[in-house]
Design an enzyme around this catalytic site. Structure first.
Site, short mmCIF file in Angstrom:
data_model
loop_
_atom_site.label_atom_id
_atom_site.label_comp_id
_atom_site.label_asym_id
_atom_site.label_seq_id
_atom_site.Cartn_x
_atom_site.Cartn_y
_atom_site.Cartn_z
N HIS A 117 -10.46 0.96 -3.34
CA HIS A 117 -11.96 0.98 -2.69
C HIS A 117 -12.89 1.50 -3.88
O HIS A 117 -12.58 2.60 -4.76
CB HIS A 117 -12.05 1.82 -1.55
CG HIS A 117 -11.31 1.37 -0.43
ND1 HIS A 117 -11.56 -0.02 -0.05
CD2 HIS A 117 -10.44 2.13 0.48
CE1 HIS A 117 -10.42 -0.09 0.94
NE2 HIS A 117 -9.84 1.07 1.27
N CYS A 133 -2.22 -2.73 7.63
CA CYS A 133 -2.40 -3.58 6.51
C CYS A 133 -1.14 -4.26 6.56
O CYS A 133 -0.98 -5.56 6.05
CB CYS A 133 -2.44 -2.77 5.23
SG CYS A 133 -4.11 -2.09 5.04
N LYS A 177 -6.77 -4.76 -3.18
CA LYS A 177 -7.74 -5.39 -2.09
C LYS A 177 -8.93 -4.41 -1.78
O LYS A 177 -8.73 -3.21 -1.94
CB LYS A 177 -6.68 -5.82 -1.03
CG LYS A 177 -6.08 -4.76 -0.47
CD LYS A 177 -4.85 -5.32 0.64
CE LYS A 177 -4.06 -4.22 1.21
NZ LYS A 177 -4.78 -3.11 1.86
N HIS A 213 -10.65 7.19 1.34
CA HIS A 213 -9.43 7.00 0.79
C HIS A 213 -8.97 5.98 0.00
O HIS A 213 -10.03 5.34 -0.41
CB HIS A 213 -8.62 6.76 2.14
CG HIS A 213 -8.53 5.45 2.61
ND1 HIS A 213 -9.76 5.06 3.19
CD2 HIS A 213 -7.89 4.08 2.45
CE1 HIS A 213 -9.53 3.62 3.99
NE2 HIS A 213 -8.74 3.16 3.07
N ASP A 268 0.82 -1.33 0.24
CA ASP A 268 -0.18 -0.09 -0.03
C ASP A 268 0.81 1.08 -0.20
O ASP A 268 0.43 2.30 0.96
CB ASP A 268 -1.03 0.11 1.17
CG ASP A 268 -1.95 -1.14 1.02
OD1 ASP A 268 -1.96 -1.78 0.20
OD2 ASP A 268 -2.90 -1.20 2.07
N ASP A 272 -4.83 -0.59 -1.62
CA ASP A 272 -6.18 -0.53 -1.49
C ASP A 272 -6.86 0.05 -2.54
O ASP A 272 -6.32 1.04 -3.48
CB ASP A 272 -6.59 0.60 -0.18
CG ASP A 272 -6.68 0.08 1.14
OD1 ASP A 272 -6.40 -1.22 1.34
OD2 ASP A 272 -6.94 0.70 1.77
N HIS A 309 -17.29 2.78 -0.17
CA HIS A 309 -16.95 1.54 0.50
C HIS A 309 -17.50 1.59 1.88
O HIS A 309 -17.38 2.60 2.48
CB HIS A 309 -15.26 1.52 0.48
CG HIS A 309 -14.79 0.39 0.89
ND1 HIS A 309 -14.19 0.03 2.06
CD2 HIS A 309 -14.92 -0.83 0.36
CE1 HIS A 309 -13.69 -1.15 2.25
NE2 HIS A 309 -14.16 -1.88 1.00
#
Length: 188
Positions: A61, A142, A103, A78, A17, A59, A65
């Protein structure tokens, strides 16, 4: 800042990330995030030179989300898909053949680990990977989830702590204990 990992063809470097929203100026910035990039780039170079796999997670999203505060989640908006905030840090030198893993892509499910709902564990096993080396953001969120899940997946796991930064520096000691309890190696 290079950690000097002895990489091999059965290793995968997991860069977790390293996205604009998690670096300074981003929606969910981790202090010191941008400063990690040169050291991570050096690890990417070392991993590639040794024939190790390079994996970068993000990430990714959808708008609205479930993890966002306006939906009852714990985080501000974010890393929304296809936005500048979701892009990898502009100085991160990901090779063209790096595996990019997205993810937390469903509206109704969050995922912190690189292995959470992505199929990454099976993919790495198919590729003959025995050890994963983890670095990135955020150490206490994470990165933590990825290290612990890598151990549950059966991989030898090495965390490059100096190339990771935490949202809450007070959580680092607890993270180290969790990593140790899970059998992961931590290298500072």
């Amino acid at each position: 800042m290079t950690i000097q990992v002895d990489y091999g063809s059965h290793d995968a470097l997991l860069v977790v990330d390293m996205q604009n929203d998690f670096c300074e100026g981003g929606a969910l910035a981790v202090e010191g995030g941008s400063a990690l990039v040169p050291g991570i780039n050096a690890e990417i170079d070392a991993a590639q030179a040794a024939g190790a796999l390079v994996v970068a997670t993000r990430d990714w999203h959808p708008v609205d989300h479930v993890s966002f505060t306006h939906r009852g989640g714990p985080w501000p908006v974010h890393c929304v898909q296809d936005t500048e905030g979701a892009a990898f840090h502009p100085d991160l030198a990901l090779p063209d053949d790096a595996i990019r893993v997205s993810k937390a892509t469903a509206f109704d499910a969050d995922a912190y680990s690189a292995f959470g709902g992505t199929g990454l564990g099976g993919y790495l096993k198919e590729k003959g990977i025995k050890r994963v080396i983890v670095c990135g953001l955020a150490l206490d969120v994470c990165v933590r989830a990825t290290v612990l899940e890598a151990r549950r997946e059966g991989f030898d796991t090495l965390l490059l702590e100096r190339l990771s930064a935490a949202v809450d520096s007070d959580a680092v000691t607890e993270c180290r204990q969790a990593f140790s309890d899970a059998g992961a190696e931590v290298r500072s």
